[in-house]
Design an enzyme around this catalytic site. Structure first.
Site, short mmCIF file in Angstrom:
data_model
loop_
_atom_site.label_atom_id
_atom_site.label_comp_id
_atom_site.label_asym_id
_atom_site.label_seq_id
_atom_site.Cartn_x
_atom_site.Cartn_y
_atom_site.Cartn_z
N LEU A 14 34.04 -8.56 37.67
CA LEU A 14 33.54 -9.90 37.32
C LEU A 14 32.03 -9.95 37.51
O LEU A 14 31.49 -11.00 37.78
CB LEU A 14 34.21 -10.96 38.21
CG LEU A 14 35.58 -11.48 37.78
CD1 LEU A 14 36.02 -12.63 38.68
CD2 LEU A 14 35.58 -11.95 36.32
N ALA A 17 28.58 -9.97 35.92
CA ALA A 17 27.95 -10.16 34.61
C ALA A 17 26.78 -9.20 34.47
O ALA A 17 26.18 -8.77 35.45
CB ALA A 17 27.47 -11.61 34.48
N CYS A 60 34.86 5.37 27.76
CA CYS A 60 36.25 4.87 27.61
C CYS A 60 36.37 3.48 27.02
O CYS A 60 37.14 3.27 26.08
CB CYS A 60 36.95 4.89 28.97
SG CYS A 60 37.19 6.56 29.57
C1 UDX Z 1 36.66 3.19 32.98
C2 UDX Z 1 37.90 2.68 33.73
O1 UDX Z 1 37.50 1.84 34.81
C3 UDX Z 1 38.72 3.87 34.21
O2 UDX Z 1 39.91 3.41 34.82
C4 UDX Z 1 39.06 4.77 33.02
O3 UDX Z 1 39.78 5.90 33.43
C5 UDX Z 1 37.80 5.19 32.30
O4 UDX Z 1 37.05 4.03 31.92
P1 UDX Z 1 34.29 4.17 33.63
O5 UDX Z 1 34.00 4.19 32.16
O6 UDX Z 1 33.97 5.39 34.42
O7 UDX Z 1 35.84 3.86 33.91
O8 UDX Z 1 33.42 2.98 34.26
P2 UDX Z 1 33.69 1.57 34.91
O9 UDX Z 1 33.36 1.62 36.35
O10 UDX Z 1 35.01 1.03 34.55
O11 UDX Z 1 32.54 0.70 34.21
C6 UDX Z 1 32.50 0.58 32.79
C7 UDX Z 1 31.32 -0.25 32.37
O12 UDX Z 1 31.50 -1.61 32.74
C8 UDX Z 1 29.98 0.16 32.98
O13 UDX Z 1 28.99 0.13 31.98
C9 UDX Z 1 29.72 -0.89 34.05
O14 UDX Z 1 28.35 -1.08 34.31
C10 UDX Z 1 30.34 -2.10 33.41
N1 UDX Z 1 30.77 -3.13 34.36
C11 UDX Z 1 31.74 -2.84 35.29
C12 UDX Z 1 30.25 -4.40 34.29
O15 UDX Z 1 29.39 -4.69 33.44
N2 UDX Z 1 30.69 -5.36 35.15
C13 UDX Z 1 31.66 -5.12 36.08
O16 UDX Z 1 32.02 -6.04 36.82
C14 UDX Z 1 32.19 -3.82 36.17
#
Ligand code: UDX
Length: 437
Positions: free
Chosen positions: A246, A248, A256
């Site tokens: 959550l 932003a 992925c």
């Molecule tokens: C994701 C899934 O979490 C994981 O379970 C799957 O196997 C592969 O894809 P990952 O791509 O490594 O993992 O990154 P993740 O930590 O999930 O973050 C993804 C993106 O979302 C990042 O760019 C991160 O900065 C962004 N993010 C994450 C947000 O903008 N806000 C958040 O609250 C959480």
């Protein structure tokens, strides 16, 4: 059935395959891992890795005597009965997953052999059934990965849940895979293959939805003068909602979320269902990456000829991965506006050199900020919290900072002389909300 000291085959030594191989070796198993790229296999055999993942090098070194890397599929088939398929499934031009690498692996298998194919690669729901139809003698188990880059080793060794999909006839194979994961704890979800495939796609799509949702809330917060950090905190305490994912920011990236949301949308579309919500989730994310440009223009007017510092390029901290990173869109948009972006990232600079050949790369954050008319915090690397912002303000042509991850202390920045803009952060925000995940 005990799988103690089982020799495990890993096919495809990319990021997922290498983490899987290292962690199974850590659990005491022998692992034989195969990749088709000879240079990669040679480097891994010498103990050199090509990806940055905390704790991975250490595990590979510590368990080197249990790990073998090879280019030969035959060696894997001779040594191991459990074959973890970890090849990549990049998007095709149609948005569907490219299954050619999975297909190549399947074609290399002995149709009459007694191997268990364990699918870790993310594949469209229905893929397992199709493979099973082609190779009726082979046991097939779906075991999707949920590892996050930057904490993949810890995620593997301490899973929230382990999903194992096996169809009737393959229960024993499913139990073998469940035994492997048993020492790690984590809730075991045993289900059919197609449901396991859907769990993976739906989980990533849901997490992406959660982030796009909070990003839209942040945009509304800006209009009404609320603070999205406070809103997330208040929402997240509801156990039905939960605090994680959550935060932003300027959009999600990585290998992925983008790929899997589009693949799920296409999968639904191919079967005649229009997944409307997912279309909006994807579009919101695309727009979110671009909103920074508007924030810069609000302060600077035209961006033409202006030096703009980008702090961080990786799609998130603790990785050098730049796949689908917001920085790529941002740098492109800045150049489109005639600005002169200069970027710094602690470890993604090598990859950035190829992906952003026209962007100047600085050797440190302060060098990037030197003479800049604005800075954008793109990736929340811990070292950016340690910057001497007074010195930075003095070095910049104009101390203006857009904090794309709501990572910095707004009051500290303002006290240091900065014009500060976050994402959905009220101007009077007292404290910098810490990232929930
Ligand atoms: C994701 C899934 O979490 C994981 O379970 C799957 O196997 C592969 O894809 P990952 O791509 O490594 O993992 O990154 P993740 O930590 O999930 O973050 C993804 C993106 O979302 C990042 O760019 C991160 O900065 C962004 N993010 C994450 C947000 O903008 N806000 C958040 O609250 C959480």
């Amino acid at each position: 059935m005990s799988t103690e000291r089982e020799t495990i085959g890993v096919i495809g030594v990319g990021w997922v395959g290498l983490v899987t191989a290292a962690c199974f070796a850590e659990l005491g198993h022998r692992v034989i891992a195969r990749d088709i790229v000879p240079e990669k296999v040679e480097a891994l055999s010498r103990g050199e890795t090509m990806i940055h993942e905390p704790g991975l090098d250490e595990l590979l070194r510590k368990n080197a005597d249990r790990l073998t890397f090879t280019t030969e599929m035959g060696e894997v088939l001779d040594a191991a009965s459990l074959l973890f398929v970890c090849v990549d499934t990049p998007p095709t031009h149609s948005g569907d997953d490219d299954l050619s690498r999975v297909r190549t692996v399947v074609d290399e298998l002995d149709a009459d052999g007694d191997h268990v194919l364990v699918m870790k690669s993310t594949v469209p729901a229905g893929t397992g059934n199709a493979i099973r139809r082609d190779l009726p003698n082979l046991a097939y188990v779906s075991c999707p990965e949920f590892l996050k880059e930057g904490s993949a080793v810890a995620d593997f060794l301490h899973p929230d849940r382990v999903v194992i999909g096996a169809d009737p006839g393959d229960e024993a194979a499913g139990a073998m895979v469940a035994d492997l994961y048993e020492p790690l704890g984590g809730e075991l979800v045993q289900t059919d293959v197609t449901s396991a495939e859907m769990i993976k796609l739906a989980s990533n799509a849901f997490l992406a939805t959660k982030i796009s949702f909070i990003n839209e809330i942040a945009n509304v917060c800006e209009e009404v003068g609320a603070d999205v950090g406070e809103v997330s905190r208040g929402m997240g305490l509801d156990e039905r909602i939960g605090p994680r994912f959550l935060s932003a920011g300027i959009g999600w990236g990585g290998s992925c979320f983008g790929k899997d949301t589009i693949a799920l949308k296409k999968l639904a579309g191919n079967s005649g269902y229009h997944f409307q919500l997912l279309s909006a989730v994807i579009e919101v994310n695309e727009l979110q990456k671009r909103r920074v440009i508007g924030k810069l223009k609000k302060h600077l007017g035209s961006l033409a000829g202006r030096r703009i510092a980008l702090l961080g390029l990786a799609f998130k901290p603790e990785t050098d991965d730049m796949r689908d990173a917001s920085s790529l869109v941002l740098a492109g948009r800045l150049e489109g506006e005639g600005a002169e972006p200069v970027a710094y990232d602690p470890i993604a600079a090598g990859r950035a050199r190829q992906l952003l050949p026209t962007v100047e790369l600085a050797p440190s954050a302060l060098d990037a900020l030197d003479g800049a008319e604005a800075a954008v915090l793109v990736t929340e690397w811990p070292e950016f919290a340690e910057i001497d912002w007074r010195e930075a303000a003095g070095r910049m042509a104009r101390p203006l900072l857009v904090d794309g991850r709501n990572f910095l202390d707004a009051d500290e920045l303002r006290a240091a002389g900065f014009e500060y803009e976050g994402i959905g952060r009220a101007v009077s925000a007292a404290a910098a909300p810490s990232r929930a995940d």
